[in-house]
Design a protein around this motif. Structure first.
Motif, short mmCIF file in Angstrom:
data_model
loop_
_atom_site.label_atom_id
_atom_site.label_comp_id
_atom_site.label_asym_id
_atom_site.label_seq_id
_atom_site.Cartn_x
_atom_site.Cartn_y
_atom_site.Cartn_z
N LYS A 104 0.89 -1.17 0.00
CA LYS A 104 0.00 0.00 0.00
C LYS A 104 0.92 1.21 0.00
CE LYS A 104 -3.95 2.17 2.19
NZ LYS A 104 -4.81 2.00 1.02
N VAL A 105 0.83 2.04 -1.04
CA VAL A 105 1.77 3.15 -1.17
C VAL A 105 1.02 4.46 -1.42
CG1 VAL A 105 3.65 1.72 -2.08
CG2 VAL A 105 2.04 2.77 -3.65
N GLY A 106 1.73 5.57 -1.22
CA GLY A 106 1.16 6.89 -1.47
C GLY A 106 2.15 7.97 -1.12
N GLY A 107 1.75 9.21 -1.33
CA GLY A 107 2.61 10.35 -1.01
C GLY A 107 2.50 10.76 0.46
N ALA A 143 -1.16 10.81 1.96
CA ALA A 143 -1.70 9.46 2.16
C ALA A 143 -1.03 8.78 3.35
CB ALA A 143 -1.52 8.63 0.89
N ASN A 144 0.30 8.87 3.40
CA ASN A 144 1.04 8.22 4.49
C ASN A 144 0.64 8.78 5.85
OD1 ASN A 144 3.47 6.28 3.88
ND2 ASN A 144 3.34 7.65 2.14
N ASN A 145 0.43 10.08 5.91
CA ASN A 145 0.16 10.73 7.20
C ASN A 145 -1.30 10.58 7.62
OD1 ASN A 145 1.19 12.14 9.40
ND2 ASN A 145 0.58 14.11 8.57
N THR A 146 -2.20 10.38 6.63
CA THR A 146 -3.63 10.28 6.92
C THR A 146 -4.06 8.84 7.20
OG1 THR A 146 -3.95 12.11 5.37
CG2 THR A 146 -5.92 10.92 6.06
N LEU A 147 -3.58 7.92 6.37
CA LEU A 147 -4.01 6.51 6.45
C LEU A 147 -2.98 5.68 7.21
CD1 LEU A 147 -5.06 6.26 2.69
CD2 LEU A 147 -6.52 6.88 4.62
N ARG A 148 -2.60 6.16 8.40
CA ARG A 148 -1.48 5.57 9.13
C ARG A 148 -1.74 4.11 9.51
NH1 ARG A 148 2.14 9.60 10.63
NH2 ARG A 148 2.98 8.47 12.41
N ALA A 149 -2.97 3.81 9.93
CA ALA A 149 -3.29 2.43 10.34
C ALA A 149 -3.22 1.48 9.15
CB ALA A 149 -4.67 2.40 10.98
N GLU A 150 -3.82 1.88 8.01
CA GLU A 150 -3.77 1.02 6.83
C GLU A 150 -2.34 0.81 6.35
OE1 GLU A 150 -6.00 3.45 7.26
OE2 GLU A 150 -7.80 3.13 6.05
N PHE A 151 -1.52 1.85 6.42
CA PHE A 151 -0.16 1.73 5.91
C PHE A 151 0.68 0.77 6.73
CE2 PHE A 151 -1.16 5.02 2.98
CZ PHE A 151 -0.19 4.96 2.00
N ILE A 152 0.49 0.74 8.04
CA ILE A 152 1.28 -0.20 8.84
C ILE A 152 0.67 -1.61 8.79
CG2 ILE A 152 0.23 0.31 11.11
CD1 ILE A 152 3.22 0.09 12.19
N GLU A 159 6.21 7.28 9.02
CA GLU A 159 6.77 6.28 9.95
C GLU A 159 6.03 4.94 9.90
OE1 GLU A 159 8.44 6.76 14.33
OE2 GLU A 159 6.27 6.47 14.32
N PRO A 160 4.68 4.89 9.86
CA PRO A 160 4.01 3.58 9.82
C PRO A 160 4.45 2.74 8.61
CG PRO A 160 2.45 5.29 10.40
CD PRO A 160 3.70 5.99 9.97
N TYR A 161 4.54 3.37 7.45
CA TYR A 161 4.98 2.67 6.23
C TYR A 161 6.42 2.21 6.39
CZ TYR A 161 5.99 1.93 1.24
OH TYR A 161 6.36 1.39 0.04
N ALA A 162 7.27 3.09 6.89
CA ALA A 162 8.68 2.75 7.05
C ALA A 162 8.86 1.58 8.02
CB ALA A 162 9.46 3.96 7.55
#
Length: 317
Positions: free
Chosen positions: A70-73, A76-85, A139-142
């Motif tokens: 799940k990727v984004g700019g 997206a990363n800062n808003t969808l934090r739960a989905e990204f992690i 951070e969640p994506y990372a």
């Protein structure tokens, strides 16, 4: 460590084949004589452990490119934090373990340059991971990507699995996401300059101050590097994939405007987040392994704009 791994005739699974990265891998693998296997989201939800395990037991891929994510700019990363992690940890754990259990001969996990600390020394060396705090907005994506990297290392050390990790820089090209809020900077700028050109708008305002520096790699170059490393590299250390060159967002915006043919003013909105001040990868390890990028930024952006017009069904005007 150099190795020789023959892809010809192998059953190769590209996870995430409908994405920009997976699509580029599919295009590149067409030259390798492989038996390509893919699974659409409607066939297998890669976050569903039981579904993934059942699919692997049936398909038995010999080689896995783990490009699904799940990727984004920034937004997206800062808003969808739960989905990204959640989504990204689930995808990584399911596919890495299923590859091991079902005897995959080789796996490549694709990370992201956001795994490196926000203020790590530049250019970013592979050994700087986990040496400092991450950029808070992604951070969640990372964290999810770091978990995948560490899982690959663990399966390699415990089971001797030929699993490897690569770290692509910022990518752009055919198959990108042009969502007005959730896209990456390249796709966002291509869309905004194109729309401004059509509307004859006098100015396009770019998010942030324009001063951060970014490295951009054409996605088909990245796919070529991945295939090169899959065939020639086998070790526990990460390998960065990039150009080794960066550019300010302001100068980059000018390159995009020129490719699109927008001739108005370019302004900046400092109230929008800049993200990390600089992200340039040290690509010396990749160069020693025999690969360098070949597509110039100007050529790549021109190709990306043509792909945007084709994929969105628009005329250049």
């Amino acid at each position: 460590m150099a190795s020789s791994f023959d892809l010809a005739g192998k059953r190769v699974f590209v996870a995430g084949h409908r994405g920009m990265v997976g699509g580029a891998l599919v295009r590149r693998l067409a030259r390798e004589g492989v038996e390509l296997v893919t699974a659409s989201r409607s066939e297998v939800d890669l976050r569903d452990q039981a579904a993934v395990f059942a699919w692997f037991a049936s398909a038995k891929p010999q080689v896995v490119f783990l490009a699904a994510a799940k990727v984004g700019g920034i937004v997206a990363n800062n808003t969808l934090r739960a989905e990204f992690i959640y989504d990204n940890i689930a995808i990584a754990t399911n596919l890495i373990h299923a590859s091991h259990v079902n005897g995959a001969e080789k796996l490549m996990f694709l990370g992201s340059s956001c795994i490196y600390p926000k203020l790590a020394a530049q250019p970013l060396r592979e050994d700087s991971m986990l040496t400092g705090p991450l950029e808070p907005t992604n951070e969640p994506y990372a964290i999810a990507k770091i978990a995948g990297i560490k899982m690959v290392e663990a399966y390699r050390s415990q089971y001797g699995a030929d699993f490897i990790n690569v770290m692509p820089t910022n990518l752009y090209g055919p198959g990108d996401n042009y969502h007005p809020e959730y896209s990456h900077v390249v796709a966002a700028l291509i869309r905004r300059f194109h729309e401004a050109k059509l509307a004859d708008a006098p100015e396009v305002v770019v998010w942030g101050t324009g001063t951060p520096r970014r490295e951009f790699l054409y996605v088909d170059d990245m796919a070529d590097a991945c295939v090169h490393l899959m065939k020639t590299y086998s070790d526990h250390e990460l390998v960065n994939i990039g150009t080794g060159e960066d550019i300010t967002i302001a100068d980059f915006a000018r390159v995009v405007a020129a490719a699109v043919g927008y001739q108005g003013r370019i302004g900046f909105d400092p109230s929008r987040p800049d993200g990390t001040p600089r992200k340039l990868l040290d690509v010396s390890r990749l160069a020693k392994l025999g690969w360098r990028a070949t597509t110039s930024l100007e050529d790549g952006i021109a190709r990306a704009y043509r792909a945007f017009l084709q994929e969105t069904g628009q005329a250049a005007a």
